[in-house]
Structures are given as structure tokens and as C-alpha cells.
Design an enzyme around this catalytic site. Structure first.
Site, PDB file in Angstrom:
ATOM      1  N   SER A 188       0.716  -1.179  -0.042  1.00  0.00           N
ATOM      2  CA  SER A 188       0.071   0.027  -0.041  1.00  0.00           C
ATOM      3  C   SER A 188       0.844   1.263   0.041  1.00  0.00           C
ATOM      4  O   SER A 188       1.880   1.458   0.597  1.00  0.00           O
ATOM      5  CB  SER A 188      -0.831  -0.108   1.273  1.00  0.00           C
ATOM      6  OG  SER A 188      -1.386   1.380   1.441  1.00  0.00           O
TER       7      SER A 188
ATOM      8  N   TYR B  63      -2.547  -0.334   9.974  1.00  0.00           N
ATOM      9  CA  TYR B  63      -2.383  -0.818   8.675  1.00  0.00           C
ATOM     10  C   TYR B  63      -1.366  -0.594   7.924  1.00  0.00           C
ATOM     11  O   TYR B  63      -0.805  -1.625   7.218  1.00  0.00           O
ATOM     12  CB  TYR B  63      -3.669  -0.099   7.847  1.00  0.00           C
ATOM     13  CG  TYR B  63      -3.819  -0.327   6.511  1.00  0.00           C
ATOM     14  CD1 TYR B  63      -4.109  -1.792   6.067  1.00  0.00           C
ATOM     15  CD2 TYR B  63      -3.537   0.598   5.510  1.00  0.00           C
ATOM     16  CE1 TYR B  63      -4.285  -1.952   4.784  1.00  0.00           C
ATOM     17  CE2 TYR B  63      -3.652   0.123   4.061  1.00  0.00           C
ATOM     18  CZ  TYR B  63      -4.229  -0.983   3.892  1.00  0.00           C
ATOM     19  OH  TYR B  63      -4.145  -1.406   2.306  1.00  0.00           O
TER      20      TYR B  63
END
Length: 336
Positions: A127, A152
């Protein structure tokens, strides 16, 4: 080839699986159909895939090691594309254990399966969030990413480290893809463009964080899928000239590689909202708020490496992409 796609009922997973089967590949889909967002959308994506004879599906959680390994026992799998993960920056603040179970435990199970069942290439979702507190723009894979600002992001950075370990120990070719704000029809309802549309249509106020002073490298789904497909037959081989005294984080002596995959054209949040308003034909009611914890002001992908190695070049403008999304949204939710 037999290609295993985890997160097949997810946004990117569905489009990728469909593209692979359109090109004649066999796809084995895996998804746990969790309720992080509306499950009906996931079921509708899955229904589109089940129209193909080349598609088989397992409802399995990656954290369930025995059930996941059984898939490999039942099928000869050539390539694994791991897109399954607990997504969302803000949700990771409220529910950290969901990220450990899916993004860490689940990813170890993926790596172990690739190790024991002779998988030729593992492509996995990282990501843009890994860039965290970095401020140099555009973000490049040669930049250090040691300052995540959300759990995350930390789990995605951990995936890259874990993948390198398995590339080193077991010679498994692994390719990590740092996705930059993917959008399009049948996308994730927790993403800003989707929730904005829902609220604008309902006449509700949208929350604009950091007083609108945000930029995102919005990347249309078709461009993302094209980039992934281009990498299928480009497993990393390792760099024999890798400098261990001055190592770069995006490659290795081992068969390991990390790429950015984005649009390379960041868009101001307010320009994005205005484009959405244009296609909806409605002006949004806006509430301007400060930055949220775990969020970043801007994302901007340097995609030179991916372009050099595969010829990847995104072609969808934000106007074209949002136009397609709005058309789908109106049809799917019966908006007149």
C-alpha cells in the site's frame, strides 16, 4: 496457468480475476466474505466471476491455516496473487486485532503455502500507506519507509519484510505492489469517493478533512489490473550487483521486488469533489474538518520502475473514471 487470487470477491480481486479468465487463465478464488462493508456487493462481484467455467471458489479465511493449505493440496497452483487483507486506515485504530489476524497471520500462511507447494511467483498487495510520514514527493520505492502512521501501514510494511525473508530463505520470487487510491465501479464503500457519492445523493453533508488541503494519486481500476497482469511473467530474479553496503529497499540479491502502482498524477481533493459533483449534477454540502489520526496529506506515485520493466502506463483521467463510477452507482442503487 492456475492462478490463485485471494480477496477474489473484493474490488481489485474481482476485476483482476475477470481479466485473467478473459485471457484464458484458470482462476481459483479465495475470500472470507467478511462484513467490513456490505456483503451484498461482494456477493454480486462473486456472481460475475461464477459465470466463467474457469473459475472455482473457496470461502476461506487466510488465518485458517488448515483450510487454506487444503486449497493447495486440491489444486496445482502456479501463481498466487494475494489481495486479501483487512483494509482501511481509520478502521485499524478501532479494530487493531483484525489487521494482525488477516494481514500478518494470514500473510504468513500465504508465504508458507508458496514455500511448500512450489509456487512460481507470489504477487501481493502492499500500500502507498507505507510511506507514512515521508514528505518527499513523488514517493519512490527507493525511499525508506520506516515511519508508518497507522497500524494498517505497519502491517503492509511487515508484509514486504516477510516476503523478502521468504525470497531469501526459499528462493520464492515475490513482487509487492504499493497501490495508490484505487477507484472505479463496484469499488469499496468505505473509500471517500464512494461515501461522498452516497451522501451527496442523499442530501447529507460530506466531511472534508484537513480543510480540503489533501491530494491523492487516484488510480482507475482498469489501469491497476493492467499493471498486475503485466507482472505475471516478470518474476524477480534478484540483482547480482546488489550493493549490501548501500542497500536499496525496493530490490535485493534475492528474487524480491517492490513497485509503486499508481496514476502518477495526484489530484487535489477539492478538484476531485467538483468532478464528482459535475457527474452527479448535485452540489455537495461540505463540513471542513482537521486532519484525522493516521491519515496523510498527500500521495503521489513514482512509477518509473514499473513503466521501465513492464511498459505500464495509466491512461484513465479522473473525469473519465469518476464518470464511469457515477454511471454504475446510479444503475446499481437505482438513483434517478
Amino acid at each position: 496457468m492456475n492462478i490463485l487470487v485471494t480477496g477474489a470477491a473484493g474490488f481489485i480481486g474481482m476485476y483482476l480475476s475477470k481479466r485473467l479468465m478473459d485471457e484464458g487463465q484458470q482462476v481459483i478464488g479465495v475470500d472470507n466474505i467478511n462484513d467490513y462493508y456490505e456483503t451484498q456487493l461482494k456477493k454480486d462481484r462473486l456472481a460475475l466471476l461464477e459465470e466463467y467455467d474457469q473459475f472455482s471458489f473457496y470461502k476461506v479465511d487466510l488465518a485458517d491455516r488448515n483450510s487454506f493449505n487444503q486449497i493447495f493440496k486440491d489444486n496445482k497452483i502456479d501463481i498466487v496473487i494475494n489481495l486479501a487483507a483487512q483494509a482501511g486506515v481509520r478502521y485499524s485504530i478501532e479494530n487493531p486485532h483484525a489487521y494482525v489476524d488477516s494481514n500478518l497471520v494470514g500473510f504468513v500462511n500465504v508465504l508458507e503455502a508458496c514455500r511448500h507447494y512450489d509456487v512460481k511467483h507470489l504477487i501481493y498487495a502492499s500500500s502507498s500507506s507505507v510511506y507514512g510520514a515521508n514528505q518527499k514527493m513523488p514517493f519512490a520505492t527507493t525511499d525508506e519507509v520506516n515511519h508508518p502512521v497507522s497500524l494498517y501501514a505497519a502491517t503492509k510494511k511487515s508484509n514486504e519484510l516477510m516476503a523478502h525473508t521468504y525470497s531469501h530463505l526459499y528462493n520464492i520470487p515475490t513482487t509487492g505492489l504499493r497501490f495508490f487510491t484505487v477507484y472505479g465501479p463496484m469499488g469499496r464503500p468505505d473509500m471517500a469517493y464512494f461515501s461522498f457519492t452516497k451522501k451527496i445523493v442523499a442530501g447529507e453533508t460530506i466531511q472534508v478533512f484537513n480543510n480540503g488541503e489533501m491530494m491523492r494519486d487516484f488510480t482507475y481500476i482498469d489501469d491497476i489490473v493492467d499493471g498486475i497482469v503485466r507482472l505475471l511473467d516478470h518474476p524477480p530474479k534478484g540483482n547480482p550487483d546488489f550493493d549490501r553496503e548501500n542497500p536499496t529497499p525496493n530490490e535485493s540479491y534475492a528474487p524480491y521486488k517492490v513497485y509503486n502502482i499508481g496514476n502518477n498524477q495526484p489530484v487535489k481533493l477539492m478538484d476531485f469533489i467538483q468532478t464528482l459533483e459535475k457527474h452527479l449534477g448535485i452540489e455537495a454540502k461540505k463540513e471542513y474538518l482537521p486532519m484525522q489520526p493516521g491519515d496523510v496529506k498527500a500521495t503521489y506515485a513514482d512509477i518509473d520502475e514499473l513503466s521501465r520493466d513492464t511498459g505500464f502506463k495509466p491512461t484513465t483521467t479522473i473525469d473519465e473514471g469518476l464518470g464511469k463510477f457515477v454511471a454504475w452507482y446510479k444503475d446499481y442503487y437505482n438513483v434517478t
